[in-house]
Every structure is written in structure tokens, then in C-alpha cells.
Scaffold this motif. Sequence first.
Motif, PDB file in Angstrom:
ATOM      1  N   ALA A 242       0.839  -1.196   0.000  1.00  0.00           N
ATOM      2  CA  ALA A 242       0.000   0.000   0.000  1.00  0.00           C
ATOM      3  C   ALA A 242       0.878   1.252   0.000  1.00  0.00           C
ATOM      4  O   ALA A 242       0.596   2.228  -0.709  1.00  0.00           O
ATOM      5  CB  ALA A 242      -0.936   0.009   1.207  1.00  0.00           C
ATOM      6  N   ARG A 243       1.957   1.211   0.763  1.00  0.00           N
ATOM      7  CA  ARG A 243       2.883   2.345   0.810  1.00  0.00           C
ATOM      8  C   ARG A 243       3.539   2.576  -0.552  1.00  0.00           C
ATOM      9  O   ARG A 243       3.685   3.712  -0.994  1.00  0.00           O
ATOM     10  CB  ARG A 243       3.953   2.121   1.874  1.00  0.00           C
ATOM     11  CG  ARG A 243       4.919   3.274   1.992  1.00  0.00           C
ATOM     12  CD  ARG A 243       5.824   3.138   3.210  1.00  0.00           C
ATOM     13  NE  ARG A 243       6.621   4.334   3.330  1.00  0.00           N
ATOM     14  CZ  ARG A 243       7.893   4.423   2.951  1.00  0.00           C
ATOM     15  NH1 ARG A 243       8.517   3.377   2.453  1.00  0.00           N
ATOM     16  NH2 ARG A 243       8.551   5.567   3.071  1.00  0.00           N
ATOM     17  N   ILE A 244       3.922   1.494  -1.201  1.00  0.00           N
ATOM     18  CA  ILE A 244       4.536   1.618  -2.530  1.00  0.00           C
ATOM     19  C   ILE A 244       3.526   2.200  -3.525  1.00  0.00           C
ATOM     20  O   ILE A 244       3.863   3.076  -4.329  1.00  0.00           O
ATOM     21  CB  ILE A 244       5.085   0.255  -2.997  1.00  0.00           C
ATOM     22  CG1 ILE A 244       6.302  -0.135  -2.150  1.00  0.00           C
ATOM     23  CG2 ILE A 244       5.436   0.277  -4.481  1.00  0.00           C
ATOM     24  CD1 ILE A 244       6.748  -1.568  -2.320  1.00  0.00           C
ATOM     25  N   GLY A 245       2.293   1.723  -3.454  1.00  0.00           N
ATOM     26  CA  GLY A 245       1.250   2.276  -4.324  1.00  0.00           C
ATOM     27  C   GLY A 245       1.028   3.758  -4.062  1.00  0.00           C
ATOM     28  O   GLY A 245       0.931   4.568  -4.996  1.00  0.00           O
ATOM     29  N   TRP A 246       0.960   4.127  -2.799  1.00  0.00           N
ATOM     30  CA  TRP A 246       0.781   5.535  -2.418  1.00  0.00           C
ATOM     31  C   TRP A 246       1.974   6.365  -2.872  1.00  0.00           C
ATOM     32  O   TRP A 246       1.805   7.449  -3.426  1.00  0.00           O
ATOM     33  CB  TRP A 246       0.582   5.629  -0.913  1.00  0.00           C
ATOM     34  CG  TRP A 246       0.441   7.034  -0.397  1.00  0.00           C
ATOM     35  CD1 TRP A 246       1.366   7.745   0.297  1.00  0.00           C
ATOM     36  CD2 TRP A 246      -0.689   7.898  -0.522  1.00  0.00           C
ATOM     37  NE1 TRP A 246       0.894   8.995   0.610  1.00  0.00           N
ATOM     38  CE2 TRP A 246      -0.379   9.116   0.108  1.00  0.00           C
ATOM     39  CE3 TRP A 246      -1.930   7.756  -1.125  1.00  0.00           C
ATOM     40  CZ2 TRP A 246      -1.261  10.186   0.166  1.00  0.00           C
ATOM     41  CZ3 TRP A 246      -2.815   8.835  -1.064  1.00  0.00           C
ATOM     42  CH2 TRP A 246      -2.476  10.023  -0.426  1.00  0.00           C
ATOM     43  N   ARG A 247       3.171   5.851  -2.669  1.00  0.00           N
ATOM     44  CA  ARG A 247       4.379   6.576  -3.059  1.00  0.00           C
ATOM     45  C   ARG A 247       4.430   6.759  -4.578  1.00  0.00           C
ATOM     46  O   ARG A 247       4.827   7.806  -5.068  1.00  0.00           O
ATOM     47  CB  ARG A 247       5.631   5.820  -2.554  1.00  0.00           C
ATOM     48  CG  ARG A 247       6.956   6.400  -2.932  1.00  0.00           C
ATOM     49  CD  ARG A 247       7.280   7.811  -2.474  1.00  0.00           C
ATOM     50  NE  ARG A 247       6.957   8.120  -1.132  1.00  0.00           N
ATOM     51  CZ  ARG A 247       6.200   9.191  -0.776  1.00  0.00           C
ATOM     52  NH1 ARG A 247       5.749  10.029  -1.665  1.00  0.00           N
ATOM     53  NH2 ARG A 247       5.937   9.421   0.488  1.00  0.00           N
ATOM     54  N   SER A 248       3.999   5.737  -5.329  1.00  0.00           N
ATOM     55  CA  SER A 248       4.020   5.858  -6.789  1.00  0.00           C
ATOM     56  C   SER A 248       3.025   6.920  -7.260  1.00  0.00           C
ATOM     57  O   SER A 248       3.266   7.593  -8.264  1.00  0.00           O
ATOM     58  CB  SER A 248       3.755   4.506  -7.461  1.00  0.00           C
ATOM     59  OG  SER A 248       2.444   4.089  -7.242  1.00  0.00           O
ATOM     60  N   ARG A 249       1.939   7.092  -6.546  1.00  0.00           N
ATOM     61  CA  ARG A 249       0.961   8.141  -6.888  1.00  0.00           C
ATOM     62  C   ARG A 249       1.448   9.522  -6.460  1.00  0.00           C
ATOM     63  O   ARG A 249       1.198  10.507  -7.159  1.00  0.00           O
ATOM     64  CB  ARG A 249      -0.380   7.862  -6.218  1.00  0.00           C
ATOM     65  CG  ARG A 249      -1.135   6.726  -6.891  1.00  0.00           C
ATOM     66  CD  ARG A 249      -2.510   6.518  -6.328  1.00  0.00           C
ATOM     67  NE  ARG A 249      -3.204   7.777  -6.110  1.00  0.00           N
ATOM     68  CZ  ARG A 249      -4.228   7.914  -5.287  1.00  0.00           C
ATOM     69  NH1 ARG A 249      -4.691   6.873  -4.627  1.00  0.00           N
ATOM     70  NH2 ARG A 249      -4.813   9.072  -5.125  1.00  0.00           N
ATOM     71  N   GLN A 250       2.113   9.595  -5.325  1.00  0.00           N
ATOM     72  CA  GLN A 250       2.545  10.879  -4.776  1.00  0.00           C
ATOM     73  C   GLN A 250       3.889  11.344  -5.340  1.00  0.00           C
ATOM     74  O   GLN A 250       4.182  12.525  -5.336  1.00  0.00           O
ATOM     75  CB  GLN A 250       2.678  10.788  -3.246  1.00  0.00           C
ATOM     76  CG  GLN A 250       1.391  10.566  -2.511  1.00  0.00           C
ATOM     77  CD  GLN A 250       0.520  11.802  -2.537  1.00  0.00           C
ATOM     78  OE1 GLN A 250       0.981  12.910  -2.297  1.00  0.00           O
ATOM     79  NE2 GLN A 250      -0.751  11.629  -2.859  1.00  0.00           N
TER      80      GLN A 250
ATOM     81  N   ILE B 105      12.593   0.506   0.094  1.00  0.00           N
ATOM     82  CA  ILE B 105      11.326   0.177  -0.568  1.00  0.00           C
ATOM     83  C   ILE B 105      11.331  -1.287  -1.018  1.00  0.00           C
ATOM     84  O   ILE B 105      10.391  -2.041  -0.748  1.00  0.00           O
ATOM     85  CB  ILE B 105      11.073   1.117  -1.771  1.00  0.00           C
ATOM     86  CG1 ILE B 105      10.778   2.539  -1.302  1.00  0.00           C
ATOM     87  CG2 ILE B 105       9.970   0.590  -2.673  1.00  0.00           C
ATOM     88  CD1 ILE B 105       9.428   2.738  -0.640  1.00  0.00           C
ATOM     89  N   ILE B 106      12.394  -1.703  -1.696  1.00  0.00           N
ATOM     90  CA  ILE B 106      12.483  -3.090  -2.179  1.00  0.00           C
ATOM     91  C   ILE B 106      12.552  -4.051  -0.987  1.00  0.00           C
ATOM     92  O   ILE B 106      11.909  -5.100  -0.980  1.00  0.00           O
ATOM     93  CB  ILE B 106      13.690  -3.259  -3.120  1.00  0.00           C
ATOM     94  CG1 ILE B 106      13.445  -2.478  -4.413  1.00  0.00           C
ATOM     95  CG2 ILE B 106      13.954  -4.738  -3.412  1.00  0.00           C
ATOM     96  CD1 ILE B 106      14.673  -2.313  -5.289  1.00  0.00           C
ATOM     97  N   GLY B 107      13.310  -3.681   0.033  1.00  0.00           N
ATOM     98  CA  GLY B 107      13.466  -4.527   1.211  1.00  0.00           C
ATOM     99  C   GLY B 107      12.182  -4.752   1.974  1.00  0.00           C
ATOM    100  O   GLY B 107      11.971  -5.818   2.556  1.00  0.00           O
ATOM    101  N   THR B 108      11.279  -3.754   1.961  1.00  0.00           N
ATOM    102  CA  THR B 108      10.017  -3.918   2.681  1.00  0.00           C
ATOM    103  C   THR B 108       9.150  -5.007   2.065  1.00  0.00           C
ATOM    104  O   THR B 108       8.273  -5.555   2.730  1.00  0.00           O
ATOM    105  CB  THR B 108       9.213  -2.599   2.756  1.00  0.00           C
ATOM    106  OG1 THR B 108       8.910  -2.138   1.444  1.00  0.00           O
ATOM    107  CG2 THR B 108       9.951  -1.545   3.545  1.00  0.00           C
TER     108      THR B 108
END
Length: 185
Positions: free
Chosen positions: A58-66, A91-94
Amino acid sequence: MKDSKQQLAPLTVALHWIVGLTLMALLAVGIYMEENEAYALYPIHKSIGMLIVVVALARIGWRSRQGWPQPLSKESRPQRLLATAVHWTLIIGTVLMPVSGMMMSGGGGHGLEIFGWELLAANPDPANPQAVLPLSESLAGLGHELHELGGNLMIAAIVLHVAGALKHQLMDGDGTLSRMLGRRV
């Protein structure tokens, strides 16, 4: 709310701290478990790891939008490259840490459970019910190697990330850490 240079959205801040603090705790517990053979902690460690991957995605999705947060001060090219490398490692490690843990556990025949909810059944050894038979030794071995290497890389990246945040806040005085705590700078 969207991220701005002066203030990050509450969701950005929440996702950052939930994922960051959880992964730091899981890394610490993982080291403790390995060094002390604390087998009782494994189900909790695995359950939280499998749940946090959902929040990390979800964080990666949010970051890609922001997009990436804009830096608050000028950085040299080497600093910018290091910061980018550290952020990508985190990011990759998470995602890599929970996935490699699932590969190790599932492939090793231990199954996958989230707080008792069985996602993949364990593969008990009929000759010894206390032991399990691997479903895929190669998958389990790859998962183990990635989990160990990923853990070491994550620790290094977290140390650099925290050092960078403190440098921005204390030496540069640009408010980067304050912004990451949800404050307007």
C-alpha cells in the motif's frame, strides 16, 4: 491530502512509520531469534511479517501516486545518489524481506500462518511428527539466503536513512525530520 514540499500527507507519514518501525522491530526480533534459538517467537515474527507486506505494498502504491518527497535543501550529487539508493533499498526490502521469509518457511515445509490462520499447511514428516519435510529445498534455501542478505542490507540502509534524517534536521536545519513527523515546515 497530497504531499507538498512543506508538509507530507497524514497517510504518507502513517505508512512510513508503520512500515519503518515494524520492520525495525522484526529485524531486531529476527536477530534475537536466530542468536538465541527463540522458536516460540517465530509464529509471531512470521505473522507480522506477512501482514506488513500488505501495508508495504500500500505504501509503494501511495508513493508511486505521490512521487518522492521533494528535498528541503540543496544536496550534492553524491548525497542525492546515496539517498536514492537508500530509499530504493528500503522500498524493495520492505517487500523482499516478507516474501523471502515466506519462501523460506513455505518451501521448508513449515507452512504459512497468520496468527493461527493457515494459508499453507505445514508438511509434517510421517516418520517424525515433530519434524517437517521441505516442499522445495531450493525455494527454502533461496528464501533463506535472500532473507539473511536482505536483513543485513536493510540494517545498513536503516542506519544510513536515520543518519541522513538527523543530518538534515540537526546540521542542515531544513526540517526534513519534522516534516516526516507530520509537521509543516
